[in-house]
Design a protein around this motif. Structure first.
Motif, short mmCIF file in Angstrom:
data_model
loop_
_atom_site.label_atom_id
_atom_site.label_comp_id
_atom_site.label_asym_id
_atom_site.label_seq_id
_atom_site.Cartn_x
_atom_site.Cartn_y
_atom_site.Cartn_z
N LEU A 24 56.66 21.70 50.74
CA LEU A 24 56.45 22.32 49.42
C LEU A 24 56.49 21.27 48.33
CD1 LEU A 24 56.06 24.93 47.84
CD2 LEU A 24 58.54 25.23 47.84
N ASP A 25 55.31 20.78 47.96
CA ASP A 25 55.24 19.84 46.85
C ASP A 25 54.66 20.55 45.62
OD1 ASP A 25 52.31 19.53 46.66
OD2 ASP A 25 52.45 18.39 48.52
N PRO A 26 54.62 19.90 44.48
CA PRO A 26 54.18 20.56 43.25
C PRO A 26 52.74 21.07 43.28
CG PRO A 26 55.20 18.45 42.74
CD PRO A 26 55.09 18.54 44.22
N GLU A 27 51.91 20.55 44.20
CA GLU A 27 50.51 20.95 44.27
C GLU A 27 50.19 21.86 45.46
OE1 GLU A 27 48.49 20.35 41.84
OE2 GLU A 27 49.90 19.07 40.77
N SER A 65 47.41 31.71 38.10
CA SER A 65 48.48 31.14 37.28
C SER A 65 49.70 30.79 38.11
CB SER A 65 48.90 32.12 36.20
OG SER A 65 47.83 32.50 35.39
N PHE A 66 49.77 31.34 39.32
CA PHE A 66 50.93 31.16 40.19
C PHE A 66 50.58 30.39 41.46
CE2 PHE A 66 52.38 34.64 37.59
CZ PHE A 66 53.76 34.45 37.52
N ARG A 67 49.43 29.78 41.55
CA ARG A 67 48.99 29.13 42.81
C ARG A 67 49.90 27.99 43.23
NH1 ARG A 67 45.49 31.26 46.00
NH2 ARG A 67 44.10 32.64 44.93
N LEU A 69 53.30 25.15 42.09
CA LEU A 69 54.49 25.01 41.24
C LEU A 69 54.12 24.41 39.89
CD1 LEU A 69 56.94 23.66 43.97
CD2 LEU A 69 56.77 26.00 43.08
N LYS A 70 53.18 23.46 39.90
CA LYS A 70 52.73 22.86 38.64
C LYS A 70 52.01 23.89 37.77
CE LYS A 70 53.39 18.73 37.82
NZ LYS A 70 54.42 18.28 36.90
N ASP A 71 51.23 24.80 38.39
CA ASP A 71 50.57 25.87 37.63
C ASP A 71 51.61 26.77 36.97
OD1 ASP A 71 47.98 25.08 38.33
OD2 ASP A 71 47.89 26.44 40.06
N ILE A 72 52.64 27.12 37.70
CA ILE A 72 53.69 27.98 37.15
C ILE A 72 54.36 27.28 35.97
CG2 ILE A 72 55.94 29.05 37.62
CD1 ILE A 72 54.90 29.44 40.54
N GLU A 73 54.68 26.02 36.14
CA GLU A 73 55.32 25.27 35.05
C GLU A 73 54.40 25.22 33.83
OE1 GLU A 73 57.97 21.42 35.05
OE2 GLU A 73 55.85 20.86 35.21
N LYS A 74 53.14 24.86 34.05
CA LYS A 74 52.18 24.71 32.94
C LYS A 74 51.94 26.04 32.22
CE LYS A 74 47.85 24.70 33.71
NZ LYS A 74 46.55 24.48 34.29
N ASN A 75 51.81 27.12 32.98
CA ASN A 75 51.46 28.41 32.39
C ASN A 75 52.63 29.20 31.82
OD1 ASN A 75 48.56 28.42 32.89
ND2 ASN A 75 49.12 28.52 35.05
N PHE A 76 53.84 28.95 32.33
CA PHE A 76 54.94 29.83 31.94
C PHE A 76 56.22 29.13 31.49
CE2 PHE A 76 52.45 31.98 35.28
CZ PHE A 76 51.90 32.96 34.48
N LEU A 77 56.42 27.88 31.86
CA LEU A 77 57.70 27.27 31.58
C LEU A 77 57.68 26.19 30.51
CD1 LEU A 77 59.00 26.95 35.26
CD2 LEU A 77 59.37 28.82 33.62
N THR A 78 56.50 25.72 30.14
CA THR A 78 56.45 24.70 29.09
C THR A 78 56.32 25.36 27.73
OG1 THR A 78 54.05 24.49 29.36
CG2 THR A 78 55.43 22.93 30.57
#
Length: 79
Positions: A24-27, A65-67, A69-78
């Motif tokens: 499980l990496d960020p991509e 938007s949830f594909r 971990l980086k997508d989740i961070e970009k779309n919802f956590l930043t």
């Protein structure tokens, strides 16, 4: 403290004890790879809401938007 993709990664690993950390990496596409199934997806949305400190409307996101971990961070956590 601002939440990051690493918080989501830890959450996924706790719920999938058979999953190795190296799997499980960020991509990694967590949907396509079935790391997160349909039931876990609902729990994941709730967890992301908890990290954000606010609820999301279903119109606020789509599956892509949830594909990763980086997508989740970009779309919802930043900010």
């Amino acid at each position: 403290m601002t939440a990051t993709w690493q918080d989501v990664r830890s959450w996924i690993l706790r719920r999938n004890p058979d999953l190795a950390e190296g799997d499980l990496d960020p991509e990694t596409d967590i949907i396509e790879s079935r790391i997160v199934d349909s039931l876990q997806f609902v729990e994941l949305v709730l967890f992301v809401e908890e990290l954000r400190g606010e609820m999301m409307q279903s119109t606020d996101f789509d599956l892509d938007s949830f594909r990763t971990l980086k997508d989740i961070e970009k779309n919802f956590l930043t900010v």
